[in-house]
Design a protein around this motif. Structure first.
Motif, PDB file in Angstrom:
ATOM      1  N   LYS A   2     141.507 -19.878 -44.546  1.00 29.60           N
ATOM      2  CA  LYS A   2     141.922 -19.984 -43.155  1.00 29.60           C
ATOM      3  C   LYS A   2     140.861 -19.364 -42.244  1.00 29.60           C
ATOM      4  N   ILE A   3     140.363 -20.157 -41.287  1.00 28.74           N
ATOM      5  CA  ILE A   3     139.269 -19.730 -40.416  1.00 28.74           C
ATOM      6  C   ILE A   3     139.709 -19.816 -38.958  1.00 28.74           C
ATOM      7  N   LEU A   4     139.326 -18.811 -38.177  1.00 29.17           N
ATOM      8  CA  LEU A   4     139.581 -18.799 -36.738  1.00 29.17           C
ATOM      9  C   LEU A   4     138.264 -18.936 -35.996  1.00 29.17           C
ATOM     10  N   ILE A   5     138.195 -19.913 -35.091  1.00 28.35           N
ATOM     11  CA  ILE A   5     137.021 -20.099 -34.240  1.00 28.35           C
ATOM     12  C   ILE A   5     137.361 -19.568 -32.856  1.00 28.35           C
ATOM     13  N   ILE A   6     136.634 -18.533 -32.429  1.00 25.65           N
ATOM     14  CA  ILE A   6     136.808 -17.983 -31.078  1.00 25.65           C
ATOM     15  C   ILE A   6     135.575 -18.381 -30.283  1.00 25.65           C
ATOM     16  N   GLU A   7     135.718 -19.405 -29.476  1.00 27.34           N
ATOM     17  CA  GLU A   7     134.581 -20.011 -28.777  1.00 27.34           C
ATOM     18  C   GLU A   7     135.068 -20.706 -27.518  1.00 27.34           C
ATOM     19  N   ASP A   8     134.442 -20.405 -26.360  1.00 32.11           N
ATOM     20  CA  ASP A   8     134.921 -20.973 -25.099  1.00 32.11           C
ATOM     21  C   ASP A   8     134.296 -22.324 -24.771  1.00 32.11           C
ATOM     22  N   ALA A  31     140.146 -20.174 -27.179  1.00 35.64           N
ATOM     23  CA  ALA A  31     139.119 -20.471 -26.178  1.00 35.64           C
ATOM     24  C   ALA A  31     138.852 -19.323 -25.220  1.00 35.64           C
ATOM     25  N   ASP A  32     139.644 -18.252 -25.302  1.00 39.08           N
ATOM     26  CA  ASP A  32     139.433 -17.127 -24.392  1.00 39.08           C
ATOM     27  C   ASP A  32     139.863 -15.825 -25.060  1.00 39.08           C
ATOM     28  N   PHE A  33     139.575 -14.733 -24.408  1.00 36.48           N
ATOM     29  CA  PHE A  33     139.836 -13.411 -24.965  1.00 36.48           C
ATOM     30  C   PHE A  33     141.321 -13.200 -25.235  1.00 36.48           C
ATOM     31  N   THR A  34     142.161 -13.609 -24.278  1.00 36.51           N
ATOM     32  CA  THR A  34     143.595 -13.338 -24.385  1.00 36.51           C
ATOM     33  C   THR A  34     144.218 -14.033 -25.590  1.00 36.51           C
ATOM     34  N   SER A  35     143.946 -15.336 -25.729  1.00 40.20           N
ATOM     35  CA  SER A  35     144.531 -16.069 -26.856  1.00 40.20           C
ATOM     36  C   SER A  35     143.943 -15.591 -28.179  1.00 40.20           C
ATOM     37  N   ALA A  36     142.656 -15.225 -28.183  1.00 35.50           N
ATOM     38  CA  ALA A  36     142.029 -14.715 -29.405  1.00 35.50           C
ATOM     39  C   ALA A  36     142.656 -13.388 -29.814  1.00 35.50           C
ATOM     40  N   PHE A  37     142.886 -12.514 -28.850  1.00 32.75           N
ATOM     41  CA  PHE A  37     143.482 -11.217 -29.148  1.00 32.75           C
ATOM     42  C   PHE A  37     144.880 -11.393 -29.736  1.00 32.75           C
ATOM     43  N   GLU A  38     145.631 -12.334 -29.186  1.00 34.29           N
ATOM     44  CA  GLU A  38     146.984 -12.587 -29.689  1.00 34.29           C
ATOM     45  C   GLU A  38     146.944 -13.062 -31.143  1.00 34.29           C
ATOM     46  N   LYS A  39     146.013 -13.966 -31.441  1.00 31.83           N
ATOM     47  CA  LYS A  39     145.937 -14.507 -32.799  1.00 31.83           C
ATOM     48  C   LYS A  39     145.526 -13.446 -33.811  1.00 31.83           C
ATOM     49  N   ILE A  40     144.500 -12.654 -33.498  1.00 33.80           N
ATOM     50  CA  ILE A  40     144.044 -11.662 -34.474  1.00 33.80           C
ATOM     51  C   ILE A  40     145.055 -10.539 -34.637  1.00 33.80           C
ATOM     52  N   SER A  41     145.934 -10.364 -33.633  1.00 33.99           N
ATOM     53  CA  SER A  41     146.956  -9.322 -33.724  1.00 33.99           C
ATOM     54  C   SER A  41     148.113  -9.749 -34.626  1.00 33.99           C
ATOM     55  N   ILE A  42     148.338 -11.061 -34.716  1.00 35.10           N
ATOM     56  CA  ILE A  42     149.498 -11.569 -35.446  1.00 35.10           C
ATOM     57  C   ILE A  42     149.132 -12.092 -36.826  1.00 35.10           C
ATOM     58  N   LEU A  49     134.922 -16.739 -36.702  1.00 39.72           N
ATOM     59  CA  LEU A  49     133.687 -17.041 -35.983  1.00 39.72           C
ATOM     60  C   LEU A  49     133.885 -16.578 -34.542  1.00 39.72           C
ATOM     61  N   LEU A  50     133.083 -15.623 -34.119  1.00 36.37           N
ATOM     62  CA  LEU A  50     133.353 -14.906 -32.869  1.00 36.37           C
ATOM     63  C   LEU A  50     132.203 -15.039 -31.885  1.00 36.37           C
ATOM     64  N   ASP A  51     132.484 -15.642 -30.737  1.00 36.65           N
ATOM     65  CA  ASP A  51     131.522 -15.675 -29.633  1.00 36.65           C
ATOM     66  C   ASP A  51     131.643 -14.370 -28.847  1.00 36.65           C
ATOM     67  N   ILE A  52     130.524 -13.898 -28.305  1.00 34.80           N
ATOM     68  CA  ILE A  52     130.546 -12.628 -27.570  1.00 34.80           C
ATOM     69  C   ILE A  52     131.020 -12.833 -26.137  1.00 34.80           C
ATOM     70  N   MET A  53     130.463 -13.830 -25.451  1.00 32.24           N
ATOM     71  CA  MET A  53     130.817 -14.057 -24.052  1.00 32.24           C
ATOM     72  C   MET A  53     132.045 -14.960 -23.970  1.00 32.24           C
ATOM     73  N   LEU A  54     133.173 -14.392 -23.527  1.00 40.20           N
ATOM     74  CA  LEU A  54     134.431 -15.129 -23.463  1.00 40.20           C
ATOM     75  C   LEU A  54     135.072 -14.982 -22.090  1.00 40.20           C
ATOM     76  N   PRO A  55     135.837 -15.979 -21.650  1.00 38.11           N
ATOM     77  CA  PRO A  55     136.637 -15.804 -20.436  1.00 38.11           C
ATOM     78  C   PRO A  55     137.620 -14.639 -20.610  1.00 38.11           C
ATOM     79  N   ASN A  56     137.732 -13.814 -19.634  1.00 42.15           N
ATOM     80  CA  ASN A  56     138.684 -12.696 -19.593  1.00 42.15           C
ATOM     81  C   ASN A  56     138.316 -11.516 -20.483  1.00 42.15           C
ATOM     82  N   GLY A  57     137.139 -11.521 -21.090  1.00 44.08           N
ATOM     83  CA  GLY A  57     136.800 -10.373 -21.930  1.00 44.08           C
ATOM     84  C   GLY A  57     135.544 -10.586 -22.755  1.00 44.08           C
TER      85      GLY A  57
END
Length: 225
Positions: A2-8, A31-42, A49-57
């Motif tokens: 299972k892979i998570l892509i965090i990319e805007d 696609a943004d900091f908020t949704s990514a934070f929710e996913k990694i928390s749950i 795969l983590l992009d550094i520059m994201l909307p909202n964070g």
């Protein structure tokens, strides 16, 4: 896996997703900091795969959160910022690798495979338990050197159980891992029961020296016979 892509960047996110789906991975996106934070928390992921520059964070803040929870070792930073400071900070926070945009999908796949081997299989491509050998790269199962056919879900289920041998696996955790976070929309877990029933039958008929035990009302556990 299972892979998570965090990319805007939408086009890049979908291109990576389609490439990984062809490799038979379970893929989720944010696609943004908020949704990514929710996913990694749950949810738990085999690779992120983590992009550094994201909307909202900032992606490095997500990496700090992952490190707090002991989950940063399976992160590959993908960023257009070819900054030494960002690279050093990301690796210091526990990221496994750093890939600068633009990159070839073949290289990304190779980096992901390396992370998965180090994280789950101690550098190997196979999981071996008693007379059972599960080849992660080829997606094959052999028992006593005989090939046993598994469908995609059966393979993913067995992979998850073998990676968590002797651990109690709840139905919810198994469903989230194998079917993704859309499992929240399911009415019940009957489909899990039928997949596992078929898998157990195949293991028994092949004289596998492992068994998937049902823990009534909770879930399952894979043990050696």
């Amino acid at each position: 896996m299972k892979i998570l892509i965090i990319e805007d960047e939408g086009d890049l996110r979908e291109t990576i997703k389609e490439s990984l789906l062809k490799e038979k991975y379970i893929v989720e996106t944010a696609a943004d900091f908020t949704s990514a934070f929710e996913k990694i928390s749950i949810y738990d992921y085999d690779c992120i795969l983590l992009d550094i520059m994201l909307p909202n964070g900032n992606g490095l803040d997500l990496l700090e959160e992952l490190k707090k929870n002991g989950k940063s070792e399976n992160v590959i930073i993908i960023s257009a910022k070819n900054s030494l400071d960002d690279k050093v900070k990301g690796l210091a926070l526990g990221a496994d690798d750093y890939l600068t945009k633009p990159f070839h999908l073949a290289e990304l796949n190779a980096r992901i495979n390396a992370v998965l081997r180090r994280k789950n299989f101690k550098g190997k491509d196979c999981i071996e338990v008693e007379n059972v050998v599960l080849d992660i790269q080829e997606r094959t199962l052999t028992i006593d050197n005989r090939n046993i056919h598994l469908n995609k879900k059966e393979f993913d289920i067995l992979n998850y159980f073998l990676s968590n041998k002797n651990r109690l696996i709840t139905k919810t955790a198994l469903a989230e891992y194998v079917w993704g976070d859309h499992i929240d929309q399911a009415d019940n877990f009957d489909f899990i029961y039928y997949q596992i029933k078929n898998l157990r039958k195949k293991l028994e008929e092949s004289n596998a020296q492992i068994i998937i035990e049902m823990i009534y009302g909770i879930g399952y556990k894979l043990t050696e016979k």
